[in-house]
Each structure stands twice: as structure tokens, then as C-alpha cells.
Design an enzyme around this catalytic site. Structure first.
Site, PDB file in Angstrom:
ATOM      1  CB  CYS A  81       4.639  47.156  11.671  1.00 61.42           C
ATOM      2  SG  CYS A  81       3.390  46.089  12.381  1.00 61.42           S
ATOM      3  CG  HIS A 139       6.377  44.030  15.788  1.00 68.74           C
ATOM      4  ND1 HIS A 139       5.448  44.624  14.969  1.00 68.74           N
ATOM      5  CD2 HIS A 139       5.854  42.824  16.127  1.00 68.74           C
ATOM      6  CE1 HIS A 139       4.415  43.820  14.799  1.00 68.74           C
ATOM      7  NE2 HIS A 139       4.640  42.712  15.502  1.00 68.74           N
TER       8      HIS A 139
END
Length: 471
Positions: A81, A139
Site C-alpha cells: 500500500c 499512510h
């Protein structure tokens, strides 16, 4: 500019420059489009009905595909990710940035993250007059050094880390674990299923927009990433002792998670129509990497953390009624870092010349100004010493010390190793990868990686714990 002058300029430009020029000229003097970029987390290539899923229904995303373009050969920049998110927001190979080497970022650090000084999709769109908002997963590094408000977003609601429980909004389990839910840079507490909370906040954002003031809304869901909890599974949330909970989940739960995601997106799209903004809004849906555990990737093999097609091939849909013809199915090879030059061109802008994009502006293909073109895309992944390059229909892959050459158009399952039949192609692609690799930051011993091994997933029995096979 006269037509003859314009023709001479276009004829003198190389192919990539031409691709970046045409839509900018197309957008000049026109009303700038709004942009809603929807990113799923760990969604498999075939997890939507329009891509072949039959176990559950995704009517809103299927309708979105019918109203625009569905890509059949779209890729994520990484098999995990945060690395892909670096490429998406910068338009460059993530391996050019230290934080982009992480597979993925795990835990707070003052050095591992997206530098606020680096141009990004939201910061470049702001220069074109756009309002910018991120709702959902960031993130790309933690406070106080990194964050969405430091990298071009006007507002942020969501989580800074990689995953949170859908009900507690914590990145772990237990009373000592703090929630990872923020309004800007301020911790907040809200009750509700996270997918629904993000969708509701996105609807509120759309309802506040006015025609004539363009906006970028990055709507980055955590679904269908673990933990395996559907909207009615709060009891599971209270019962698990580890947010990874490898002892949980099943196909039915996964289906409910994706259906909830689809319904949430449907509410956002409905708000866009109600506001009368749908015609000149670019809506993109894709995933940050391939699927994991319960996702459907057929006919591909492999999953998240692997450079097999199932780990990096993702669903991708674009709708822009004002400019892009509906009902298209595109075989154009595309990748996450293409979206920055594509969207900037649509807005009348361009990438920062000090940080040239590694992606390609896709608008000429999408608007019918250019035919599909062959691409050369490259990947690497620390776990299992993985390497991959796709050039045209050919793909060179190294994984676990073994090397392969596939025709991934004819052989989507990546079964027939053609390295001995086509040694010249094999040698060329391998050498090309080596040259490219030297241009990127090195993968050092301190770079974190994550692989799926046989001690947590039985069908990965051949991979040792930790997923690491030495060079």
C-alpha cells in the site's frame, strides 16, 4: 496560434511530450473539471461485478464503468500500500524517495515519509486554483513531520497509518491503543463503521461545493483491507485479539465489506448528481495493490506482496461525461503514477519540471486523440527478492530466486515460462531492469518488507516465514 504553427510544434515533440501537450491545450480556456479520486485498499482485480465477480453485487461501480472507461490492464506501482501511494501522489517511481522503499511504512518516524517540500498532485492542482481534500487513509508518514496538510491538502479527515479497526478506529487491540482518527492534525472520536463514516464525510464535502470552483477530493477507503469486518460485525471487532487476526474472515464477510464500499461510493456519486456537478467531474476508481486472502483475482495468480499479476494488476475505472465517451473498455496499459500527469493535463497544468513524472498522460488515449501505446513498466519488491518488468506483452519476473518470461496477454495465469524459447527477449528485459534499478535508491538492510508465508497462509507453503529469500 495558427493551425500551421500548432501542427509544426506537435510534429516536433517526442511521443511522451506530445501526450502531455494535447490535453493541456484541450483544457485551455475551458471550465476546469472537478476530480474525485477513489482509492480502495487491497482490492483484487476481479472483485467487482464488471470485472467478473459473481458472489456479490457492486451495482454502483459497475454503473460507473458503463458510464466511462474500464481498464483491463491497469497496474499498481507496488504490491503493497504505502509504496503505491508515494507513486500516486508524486507521479514518480516510489523508489526515488526513501519512504517509498518501505513495504509498507509501519510506525511513526521523523525520517520515513513524504517530504513536505516534494510537489504532489494536490499541491500542483492548488496552483491551478483547486480546493483540495483528503478523506480516508494517508499512510505517507506520521505527525509531526509528515501529513496531508503539509503536502497540498486543504483539509483532512481520516487515519494516518496503514489500517484501523472498522469500529474502534484503532490500529491495534486493547485499551492502551489510541485511535488513529483525525480532523486535520487533531485527534477526534466518532462512532460508526469506518467505510460509512468516510462516505458520509465525502457526501458532506460534495454538498458544500459550488459550480465554477474546481476541487480535488481524494477519497481513500481502507476497505476491503483487514480486519475482516462487515458493517454488521461489531461483535467480531470486540472479540479479536489482533487486528491482523489471521484466524478470521471468510468469503461472505469479504463480500459484505465490498458491498458496503460500493454502497458508500454510490451515495457520493448520487450527491454529485444532485449538485449538478457530475458532467464535468472526473471520477476515478482504482486500488493501491492487488487483492489479499479472500479477494478474487481470476484469471491472474499471485496476491498482495507479490509481483505476479494478481499482486499488482488492479481494477481501474474513469468517468468524465463532458470529455470521455461512455462504454469504453480499454486495453491501454496504465499504472498508478499515470494519474498525476493525466489529471494535471485535464486541469490545464503540468508536472513540476524539477520533479519530472515517470508516468504518462492518458488523456489523448481516453479522448480518442491517440491510439493505445506500448508501455515499459518496472517493479521491485524486497521480500523474496522480486523483480519485474513489463514491456509490450512481455514480462520478465524474478521471484524466490527463480526467473521467468511470460506473455501476459496470451498467458494471464503466468504458467508458460518462455525464457528458453525467447532468450533474446529474456536477456534484453533482464538487462533493462538492471539499468533502471541503478537509477533508483538502493534497497538497504534497514528497509522494511512484508511477505506472505506458509505459517499464516497454507497456499504459500513454499515461502519461508518472513517471506525472505536471499539474493
Amino acid at each position: 496560434m495558427t493551425n500551421n504553427t500548432r501542427r509544426r510544434i506537435l510534429q516536433s515533440l517526442p511521443a511522451l511530450a506530445l501526450a502531455n501537450y494535447l490535453p493541456t491545450a484541450l483544457a485551455a480556456g475551458k471550465e476546469q473539471p472537478n476530480i474525485i479520486f477513489i482509492l480502495a485498499d487491497d482490492m483484487g482485480h476481479a472483485d467487482l461485478g464488471v470485472y467478473g465477480q459473481t458472489d456479490y453485487k457492486t451495482p454502483n461501480l459497475d454503473k460507473l464503468a458503463a458510464q466511462g472507461v474500464r481498464f483491463t490492464q491497469a497496474y499498481a506501482n507496488s504490491a503493497v500500500c504505502s509504496a503505491t501511494r508515494f507513486a500516486l501522489i508524486t507521479g514518480r517511481y516510489q523508489y526515488r524517495l526513501r519512504g517509498g522503499l518501505e513495504e509498507p511504512i509501519a510506525g511513526a518516524s521523523d525520517t520515513i515519509g513524504l517530504p513536505p517540500s516534494h510537489p504532489t498532485l494536490p499541491s500542483l492542482l492548488k496552483k491551478q486554483g483547486y480546493g483540495t481534500a483528503l478523506i480516508g487513509k494517508w499512510h505517507l508518514g506520521y505527525l509531526p513531520t509528515f501529513g496531508p496538510l503539509k503536502s497540498g491538502y486543504d483539509s483532512f479527515f481520516g487515519n494516518y497509518g496503514g489500517a484501523i479497526d472498522y469500529f474502534t478506529h484503532k490500529p491495534g487491540v486493547g485499551p492502551l491503543v489510541k485511535e488513529d482518527l483525525y480532523e486535520g492534525e487533531v485527534p477526534v472520536h466518532q462512532i460508526g463503521y469506518y467505510t460509512d463514516l468516510l462516505g458520509a464525510r465525502a457526501v458532506d464535502f460534495v454538498n458544500k461545493q459550488q459550480a465554477g470552483k474546481p476541487f480535488l477530493l481524494s477519497l481513500h477507503y481502507t476497505a476491503p483491507h483487514w480486519p475482516w469486518e462487515g458493517p454488521g460485525d461489531e461483535a467480531i471487532s470486540r472479540d479479536i485479539d489482533n487486528i491482523f487476526h489471521y484466524d478470521g474472515g471468510d468469503l461472505a464477510t469479504y463480500g459484505r465489506m465490498v458491498e458496503s464500499l460500493d454502497a458508500s461510493i454510490g451515495r457520493v456519486l448520487k450527491a454529485l448528481e444532485t449538485k449538478g456537478l457530475a458532467d464535468n467531474t472526473i471520477v476515478i476508481f482504482t486500488s493501491d495493490n492487488g487483492g489479499e486472502r479472500f479477494s478474487k483475482t481470476w484469471p491472474l495468480t499471485g496476491q498482495k506482496t507479490e509481483l505476479l499479476e494478481g499482486g499488482i494488476r488492479v481494477p481501474a475505472i474513469l468517468r468524465w461525461p463532458a470529455k470521455v465517451k461512455a462504454g469504453q473498455v480499454s486495453e491501454q496499459v496504465a499504472i498508478s503514477m499515470d494519474w498525476l500527469p493525466t489529471l494535471l493535463a485535464a486541469a490545464g497544468g503540468a508536472p513540476d519540471p524539477q520533479y519530472p513524472t515517470d508516468g504518462q498522460n492518458l488523456l489523448p488515449v481516453l479522448t480518442g486523440q491517440a491510439a493505445n501505446n506500448e508501455r515499459t513498466l518496472l517493479w521491485r519488491y524486497k521480500a523474496n527478492a522480486q523483480r519485474a518488468i513489463r514491456s509490450g506483452n512481455w514480462k520478465y519476473l524474478r521471484i524466490g530466486g527463480n526467473e521467468f518470461l511470460f506473455d501476459v496477454v496470451k498467458d494471464q495465469r503466468e504458467r508458460a515460462n518462455l525464457a528458453k524459447r525467447h532468450p533474446e527477449v529474456f536477456t534484453k528485459l533482464k538487462a533493462q531492469w538492471e539499468i533502471w534499478d541503478k537509477e533508483m535508491l538502493p534497497i538497504t538492510a534497514d528497509v522494511r518488507t512484508h511477505g506472505v508465508s506458509g505459517n499464516v497462509q497454507a497456499d504459500r507453503y513454499g515461502i519461508p516465514p518472513g517471506g525472505r529469500i536471499p539474493d
